[in-house]
Design a protein around this motif. Sequence first.
Motif, PDB file in Angstrom:
ATOM      1  N   TYR A  66       0.859  -1.177   0.000  1.00  0.00           N
ATOM      2  CA  TYR A  66       0.000   0.000   0.000  1.00  0.00           C
ATOM      3  C   TYR A  66       0.897   1.229   0.000  1.00  0.00           C
ATOM      4  N   SER A  80      -4.021   6.887   1.782  1.00  0.00           N
ATOM      5  CA  SER A  80      -4.674   5.573   1.724  1.00  0.00           C
ATOM      6  C   SER A  80      -3.868   4.524   2.470  1.00  0.00           C
ATOM      7  N   GLY A  81      -2.556   4.549   2.300  1.00  0.00           N
ATOM      8  CA  GLY A  81      -1.711   3.570   2.962  1.00  0.00           C
ATOM      9  C   GLY A  81      -1.668   3.747   4.469  1.00  0.00           C
ATOM     10  N   ILE A  95      -4.836   2.212   5.760  1.00  0.00           N
ATOM     11  CA  ILE A  95      -4.807   0.745   5.722  1.00  0.00           C
ATOM     12  C   ILE A  95      -3.962   0.193   6.860  1.00  0.00           C
ATOM     13  N   PHE A 151      -3.005  -1.854  -2.714  1.00  0.00           N
ATOM     14  CA  PHE A 151      -4.072  -0.905  -2.387  1.00  0.00           C
ATOM     15  C   PHE A 151      -3.569   0.523  -2.579  1.00  0.00           C
ATOM     16  N   GLN A 152      -4.371   1.339  -3.234  1.00  0.00           N
ATOM     17  CA  GLN A 152      -4.065   2.749  -3.414  1.00  0.00           C
ATOM     18  C   GLN A 152      -5.336   3.461  -3.895  1.00  0.00           C
TER      19      GLN A 152
END
Length: 260
Positions: free
Chosen positions: A143, A148-149, A152, A191-192
Amino acid sequence: MRFSALRRALCVGLAATVLAGAARADEVRVVSSGGFAAAFKAVAPEFERQSGHKLVAEWGPSMGKTVNAVPQRLARNEPIDVVIMVGYALGDLAKAGQVVPESRVDLARSLIGAAVRQGAPRPDIATVKGLKAALLNAKSVVYSDSASGVYIEKELFKKLGIEAQMAGKARMVPADPVGEVVARGDAELGFQQISELKPVHGIDLLGPIPEEVQSVTVFSAGMVATSQHKDAAQSLLRFLASPTAAAAARESGMEPMAGK
């Protein structure tokens, strides 16, 4: 004679107008987070055509310690006029006096998505149960080092109750697009922001993570307090809030905020 004199006067006036316009043309330096990069690239030529200004754009994370991150650039006093980045991070820069608070324009809302390498099995992440299973079954997860990271790593795994299981196989990727890491085969699941995953070749976008555990990021733009081209910077900010830019934001996978 009168006609010739009038024509000469008009030509002189036209030349003066052109020269005056050229004198007002500025080189506007912009640093944008990757989340808004696709939309910015799509509309930059139109802004240059309409305004006569030239845009010089570079890319960097909204936060973090990497050399290209916006806060690090400003700390080095790079000559930047406009920044486009995660809204709350821009707010921090405004509080610190590095961005003019009144110049802030909220541009678009962005959702977190997930991707696998093109052709790889596509886990169903449409439900919280499916997302949790995909994370637990993946051999490696990456991520971003931006909003966003951070979400997460600090919140999502905790919400799903899988912090311990993810500790040995999930990692944050600094200054490298998550989609490219996945496309190379260096991670099984990435994930991004969807707007950052969409332009990457060699991956399959699985869609957004479920609404119940989604984190919406607002991307905003603002003028750097030390800008040497304030009028041109303000002109760019107005353009970024226009329907033209809103359409580009929507096409890139975001929800534009123009008119809200």
